[in-house]
Design a protein around this motif. Structure first.
Motif, mmCIF file in Angstrom:
data_model
loop_
_atom_site.group_PDB
_atom_site.id
_atom_site.type_symbol
_atom_site.label_atom_id
_atom_site.label_comp_id
_atom_site.label_asym_id
_atom_site.label_seq_id
_atom_site.Cartn_x
_atom_site.Cartn_y
_atom_site.Cartn_z
ATOM 1 N N PRO A 1 43.921 37.418 47.515
ATOM 2 C CA PRO A 1 43.123 38.228 46.587
ATOM 3 C C PRO A 1 41.657 38.238 47.013
ATOM 4 N N PRO A 2 40.895 39.227 46.574
ATOM 5 C CA PRO A 2 39.461 39.251 46.903
ATOM 6 C C PRO A 2 38.783 37.958 46.440
ATOM 7 N N VAL A 3 37.798 37.527 47.205
ATOM 8 C CA VAL A 3 37.064 36.317 46.835
ATOM 9 C C VAL A 3 36.435 36.512 45.461
ATOM 10 N N THR A 4 36.477 35.482 44.643
ATOM 11 C CA THR A 4 36.018 35.594 43.266
ATOM 12 C C THR A 4 34.543 35.234 43.116
ATOM 13 N N ALA A 5 33.943 35.721 42.042
ATOM 14 C CA ALA A 5 32.568 35.344 41.719
ATOM 15 C C ALA A 5 32.478 33.853 41.442
ATOM 16 N N ASP A 6 33.531 33.281 40.859
ATOM 17 C CA ASP A 6 33.525 31.848 40.574
ATOM 18 C C ASP A 6 33.455 31.045 41.861
ATOM 19 N N PHE A 7 34.253 31.402 42.852
ATOM 20 C CA PHE A 7 34.238 30.682 44.126
ATOM 21 C C PHE A 7 32.872 30.776 44.790
ATOM 22 N N LEU A 8 32.254 31.941 44.711
ATOM 23 C CA LEU A 8 30.935 32.145 45.331
ATOM 24 C C LEU A 8 29.799 31.562 44.500
ATOM 25 N N GLY A 9 30.120 31.045 43.312
ATOM 26 C CA GLY A 9 29.081 30.480 42.448
ATOM 27 C C GLY A 9 28.264 31.526 41.730
ATOM 28 N N LEU A 10 28.841 32.723 41.546
ATOM 29 C CA LEU A 10 28.107 33.827 40.929
ATOM 30 C C LEU A 10 28.537 34.104 39.498
ATOM 31 N N SER A 11 29.534 33.383 39.002
ATOM 32 C CA SER A 11 29.956 33.600 37.616
ATOM 33 C C SER A 11 28.845 33.177 36.662
ATOM 34 N N PRO A 12 28.629 33.927 35.590
ATOM 35 C CA PRO A 12 27.603 33.524 34.613
ATOM 36 C C PRO A 12 27.889 32.131 34.073
ATOM 37 N N GLY A 13 26.877 31.294 34.035
ATOM 38 C CA GLY A 13 27.070 29.938 33.549
ATOM 39 C C GLY A 13 25.978 29.011 34.051
ATOM 40 N N ARG A 14 26.145 27.739 33.753
ATOM 41 C CA ARG A 14 25.120 26.752 34.067
ATOM 42 C C ARG A 14 24.863 26.642 35.572
ATOM 43 N N ALA B 1 53.860 26.074 43.788
ATOM 44 C CA ALA B 1 54.499 25.495 42.607
ATOM 45 C C ALA B 1 53.536 24.540 41.900
ATOM 46 N N GLY B 2 52.747 23.797 42.683
ATOM 47 C CA GLY B 2 51.744 22.924 42.083
ATOM 48 C C GLY B 2 50.680 23.706 41.342
ATOM 49 N N GLY B 3 50.336 24.891 41.854
ATOM 50 C CA GLY B 3 49.392 25.751 41.158
ATOM 51 C C GLY B 3 49.943 26.264 39.848
ATOM 52 N N GLU B 4 51.226 26.596 39.832
ATOM 53 C CA GLU B 4 51.855 27.015 38.575
ATOM 54 C C GLU B 4 51.813 25.889 37.549
ATOM 55 N N TYR B 5 52.040 24.666 38.020
ATOM 56 C CA TYR B 5 51.990 23.518 37.114
ATOM 57 C C TYR B 5 50.579 23.340 36.548
ATOM 58 N N LEU B 6 49.568 23.426 37.406
ATOM 59 C CA LEU B 6 48.187 23.296 36.941
ATOM 60 C C LEU B 6 47.852 24.371 35.909
ATOM 61 N N SER B 7 48.284 25.596 36.178
ATOM 62 C CA SER B 7 48.033 26.686 35.245
ATOM 63 C C SER B 7 48.708 26.427 33.898
ATOM 64 N N ASP B 8 49.942 25.901 33.960
ATOM 65 C CA ASP B 8 50.661 25.569 32.723
ATOM 66 C C ASP B 8 49.918 24.522 31.903
ATOM 67 N N GLN B 9 49.180 23.634 32.588
ATOM 68 C CA GLN B 9 48.438 22.574 31.901
ATOM 69 C C GLN B 9 47.077 23.036 31.399
ATOM 70 N N GLY B 10 46.768 24.309 31.633
ATOM 71 C CA GLY B 10 45.525 24.863 31.109
ATOM 72 C C GLY B 10 44.340 24.775 32.044
ATOM 73 N N TYR B 11 44.558 24.383 33.312
ATOM 74 C CA TYR B 11 43.449 24.310 34.265
ATOM 75 C C TYR B 11 43.194 25.683 34.890
ATOM 76 N N ARG B 12 41.999 25.840 35.456
ATOM 77 C CA ARG B 12 41.527 27.159 35.869
ATOM 78 C C ARG B 12 41.493 27.300 37.377
ATOM 79 N N ARG B 13 42.216 28.303 37.864
ATOM 80 C CA ARG B 13 42.149 28.621 39.292
ATOM 81 C C ARG B 13 40.821 29.317 39.572
ATOM 82 N N SER B 14 40.185 28.944 40.683
ATOM 83 C CA SER B 14 38.942 29.592 41.098
ATOM 84 C C SER B 14 39.220 30.742 42.052
ATOM 85 N N TRP B 15 40.089 30.507 43.047
ATOM 86 C CA TRP B 15 40.434 31.550 44.023
ATOM 87 C C TRP B 15 41.697 31.140 44.748
#
Length: 376
Positions: free
Chosen positions: A330-343, A263-277
């Protein structure tokens, strides 16, 4: 090494082989009791506090230069965030059992004991681990009183009825943080840094991970707990992993149960924050987890239902694989592994090139092992 007492679970059924790292020091300087708090610098304390409240922290104090955040459990705050020109992880504070331990550690390290600010109280010794991260060991703190906690839910399981004529309606609201659980750090000097924590702070390894096909080179990650003797402690208070640069990976904060986490994750998502995994359940530590990015890009975790070990269990050993990070979810995400394109991924890539030219534990074979993990 005798494998008696090695814990058996889904992926850590093996103990150490002869001559492998024992996972503890025979004669440590002291034995810390728990992780007290983490310290960060951030340029925008107002933005930090808004996210912190949505994530489930309670503000202890806020000035133009410092933000102190806590959970509902009595004791130390969880986070001390100071205003600074850039966002960075400063280090961790570990709580010693008594002030004499702080003095003993200071004498052993050749540094002075100092008094902490009045609003925190107690004494501290500030050290530096081999990866260059500040480590603060504290005692005699001013204890924050317990706050009303988010209550765990009552469940019906098959014919075991505990809730009759009553509904279950978890509100979509911030998870209420109970306490700080652990911090994960990456280091180019993994074994040297691990041994430093075992020898100076008396911590003990719960699980070792090694690169597949490289067990003879030794571990590349460890989940490390406090040694409280017969009193159970979190499966890991600190996790260390080998990588191309020294950096903060994530920190984790306990919540009441799965409903509070979801439920806390749903609240964070509603506030526009980004889930990593997430949401899922880990293997090492068994925690139900949910990972989020704060506005500065730092990875933070809600967790519940983690393993608790006393000091009789020997380390488990298992190969590292991205697919082996969770029992379900869910499968581990590229964001969690630090592989998402970005800084951050660009910084990690640049660090790989630099690290291979320097004298440390991250060499070509270790790079190959790390890339194999990412593909797994």
């Amino acid at each position: 090494m005798d494998n008696h007492g090695t814990h058996s679970d889904l992926h850590s059924e093996q103990g150490a082989q002869r001559g492998e790292h024992p996972g503890r020091s025979a004669n440590p300087v002291i034995k810390v009791h728990e992780l007290a708090w983490l310290e960060f610098d951030k340029p925008d304390l107002a933005r930090t506090e808004v996210f912190a409240r949505a994530f489930g922290f309670t503000t202890v104090s806020r000035t133009p230069s410092e933000l102190v955040l806590r959970g509902t459990a009595a004791g130390a705050p969880c986070l001390i965030v100071r205003n600074g020109p850039r966002s960075r992880y400063v280090g961790a504070a570990f709580k010693a059992s008594q002030a004499t331990d702080v003095v003993r550690l200071a004498d052993s390290s050749g540094v002075a004991v100092r008094r902490l600010p009045e609003h925190i109280g107690g004494v501290s010794v500030d050290l530096m681990d081999p990866s260059g991260t500040r480590v603060r060991v504290v005692a005699d703190l001013e204890e924050l009183p317990e706050l009303p906690a988010q209550q765990a839910h009552t469940f019906n399981f098959g014919h075991r009825l505990q809730r009759v004529n009553a509904t279950q309606r978890p509100p979509r609201e911030p998870s209420r943080i109970l306490r700080l659980g652990h911090v994960v750090q990456q280091t180019t000097r993994y074994l040297q840094t691990l041994d430093w924590y075992l020898e100076n702070l008396g911590m003990i390894v719960s699980d070792f991970k090694y690169f597949d096909g490289q067990r003879e080179r030794g571990p590349m990650m460890s989940f490390v707990r406090c040694d409280r003797g017969s009193e159970p402690a979190d499966h890991h208070t600190l996790a260390l992993t080998l990588g191309p640069r020294n950096r903060y990976v994530h920190s984790a904060y306990e919540v009441a149960d799965l409903d509070a986490l979801a439920a806390g994750g749903e609240y964070l998502s509603d506030q526009g924050y980004r889930r990593s995994w997430g949401i899922g359940r880990h293997i090492e530590g068994s925690q139900i987890f949910d990972y989020w990015r704060d506005p500065d890009g730092f990875l933070v975790e809600h967790f519940s239902d983690g393993d608790m070990f006393d000091n009789t269990l020997e380390p488990g050993w298992s190969p590292m694989a991205a697919s082996g990070l969770a029992q379900w979810g869910p499968p581990v995400t590229a964001d969690f592994l630090g592989l998402s394109p970005g800084r951050e991924s660009l910084r990690e890539l640049a660090a790989m090139v630099t690290s291979l030219r320097e004298s440390n534990e991250f060499d070509l074979n270790r790079l190959h092992g790390l890339l194999k993990v990412a593909r797994s």
